[in-house]
Design a protein around this motif. Structure first.
Motif, short mmCIF file in Angstrom:
data_model
loop_
_atom_site.label_atom_id
_atom_site.label_comp_id
_atom_site.label_asym_id
_atom_site.label_seq_id
_atom_site.Cartn_x
_atom_site.Cartn_y
_atom_site.Cartn_z
N ARG A 42 12.36 8.33 2.63
CA ARG A 42 12.72 7.35 3.64
C ARG A 42 11.63 6.27 3.80
O ARG A 42 11.92 5.08 3.83
N ASN A 43 10.39 6.71 3.86
CA ASN A 43 9.28 5.76 4.01
C ASN A 43 9.08 4.91 2.76
O ASN A 43 8.78 3.71 2.83
N LEU A 44 9.24 5.54 1.59
CA LEU A 44 9.03 4.81 0.34
C LEU A 44 10.13 3.78 0.13
O LEU A 44 9.86 2.67 -0.37
N LYS A 90 0.83 -1.20 0.00
CA LYS A 90 0.00 0.00 0.00
C LYS A 90 0.86 1.26 0.00
O LYS A 90 1.86 1.34 0.72
N LEU A 91 0.46 2.21 -0.81
CA LEU A 91 1.15 3.50 -0.88
C LEU A 91 0.14 4.61 -0.58
O LEU A 91 -1.02 4.52 -0.98
N ASP A 92 0.61 5.65 0.12
CA ASP A 92 -0.29 6.78 0.33
C ASP A 92 -0.23 7.70 -0.89
O ASP A 92 0.51 7.45 -1.86
N TYR A 93 -1.02 8.76 -0.86
CA TYR A 93 -1.17 9.64 -2.03
C TYR A 93 0.16 10.20 -2.50
O TYR A 93 0.49 10.16 -3.70
N HIS A 94 0.95 10.76 -1.59
CA HIS A 94 2.23 11.38 -1.97
C HIS A 94 3.26 10.34 -2.41
O HIS A 94 4.04 10.57 -3.33
N GLU A 95 3.27 9.18 -1.75
CA GLU A 95 4.20 8.11 -2.13
C GLU A 95 3.92 7.65 -3.55
O GLU A 95 4.84 7.47 -4.35
N ARG A 96 2.63 7.46 -3.86
CA ARG A 96 2.27 7.00 -5.20
C ARG A 96 2.62 8.06 -6.24
O ARG A 96 3.19 7.76 -7.30
N GLY A 97 2.31 9.30 -5.96
CA GLY A 97 2.61 10.37 -6.91
C GLY A 97 4.10 10.52 -7.16
O GLY A 97 4.53 10.69 -8.30
N PHE A 98 4.89 10.43 -6.09
CA PHE A 98 6.33 10.55 -6.22
C PHE A 98 6.91 9.39 -7.01
O PHE A 98 7.73 9.58 -7.93
N LEU A 99 6.48 8.17 -6.69
CA LEU A 99 6.97 6.99 -7.39
C LEU A 99 6.61 7.03 -8.86
O LEU A 99 7.45 6.75 -9.73
N GLU A 100 5.38 7.39 -9.19
CA GLU A 100 4.96 7.45 -10.58
C GLU A 100 5.71 8.54 -11.35
O GLU A 100 6.02 8.37 -12.53
N LEU A 101 6.03 9.64 -10.68
CA LEU A 101 6.81 10.69 -11.31
C LEU A 101 8.20 10.17 -11.69
O LEU A 101 8.68 10.41 -12.81
N LEU A 102 8.83 9.44 -10.77
CA LEU A 102 10.15 8.87 -11.07
C LEU A 102 10.07 7.82 -12.18
O LEU A 102 10.93 7.76 -13.06
N LEU A 103 9.02 7.00 -12.14
CA LEU A 103 8.88 5.94 -13.13
C LEU A 103 8.62 6.48 -14.53
O LEU A 103 9.12 5.95 -15.52
#
Length: 230
Positions: free
Chosen positions: A199-201, A155-168
């Protein structure tokens, strides 16, 4: 053919519907069939099929109304139209609606199989484009917004998902701090917030997935060797 693919088949003639349905099942497709346009749309909403094969003469489908309705919100479904109409108007409409094939009746099984092969290849290509592998087994699905690590859904929270997708989405380069601030925090990002997020991601991703370039930004490390489709 991929056994997991679902086909919605619409045909008013009962004999043809049973004959083609049997052929589709023989090709390892999961088939749902109907002779009614209204029921077809309900089945589409319920099952979200990968492929639509439809007779153009089904009442709601006249002038491609059903396809137009589906295309308003779904650009991924693969659509094959079967018809005995050869007018230029219908061929141009087929191009406009991004159909895979416009098959003339009586349907040749070889032509149908060739059209389905195109559908499968299109689906596989889209699937490969949306799946980003960190290694041989762990991946993120951009379409489904799904992170899988060690065969578990993470599970990812809103900011984690947005940050990861931006990098991807920019996996070929370093994403700068200014880009991250603009895309994730609407130009209101603190250095403490980004460090906490990363850190959390990192705890949720495979080891060494996120690389920091001092005073520049972050880069995602991916394995370009994708697993083969089945």
């Amino acid at each position: 053919m991929l056994k997991s693919l679902n086909v919605l088949y619409i045909e008013k003639d009962e004999y043809t519907r049973e004959y083609i349905s049997d052929a589709l099942e023989f090709m390892s497709m999961n088939v749902t069939s109907t002779n009614c346009g209204d029921e077809a749309y309900s089945l589409y909403l319920k099952n979200r099929p990968d492929i639509l094969v439809s007779d153009i003469h089904v009442p709601i489908l006249n002038k491609c109304n059903l396809v137009e309705k589906i295309r308003q919100n779904d650009n991924n479904i693969q659509i094959i139209i079967t018809s005995d109409i050869t007018s230029t108007e219908h061929f141009l409409k087929a191009v406009e609606l991004n159909l895979v094939k416009y098959l003339l009746k009586p349907i040749s099984l070889n032509h149908l199989k060739n059209a389905l092969t195109i559908c499968v290849n299109n689906i596989e290509n889209k699937w490969q484009e949306s799946i980003k592998y960190f290694n041989k087994y762990d991946f993120y699905n951009l379409s489904d917004k799904l992170l899988m690590v060690d065969n578990k859904t993470i599970k990812l929270d809103y900011h984690e998902r947005g940050f990861l997708e931006l990098l991807l989405k920019h996996n070929d380069r370093t994403v700068t701090y200014s880009e991250i601030e603009k895309e994730i925090w609407d130009n209101n990002m603190s250095s403490a917030a980004i460090r906490s997020l990363v850190r959390n991601l990192r705890k949720k991703l495979p080891e060494n997935s996120i690389e920091n370039l001092s005073k520049i930004g972050y880069k995602i490390n991916l394995n370009n060797q994708q697993t083969p489709s089945t």
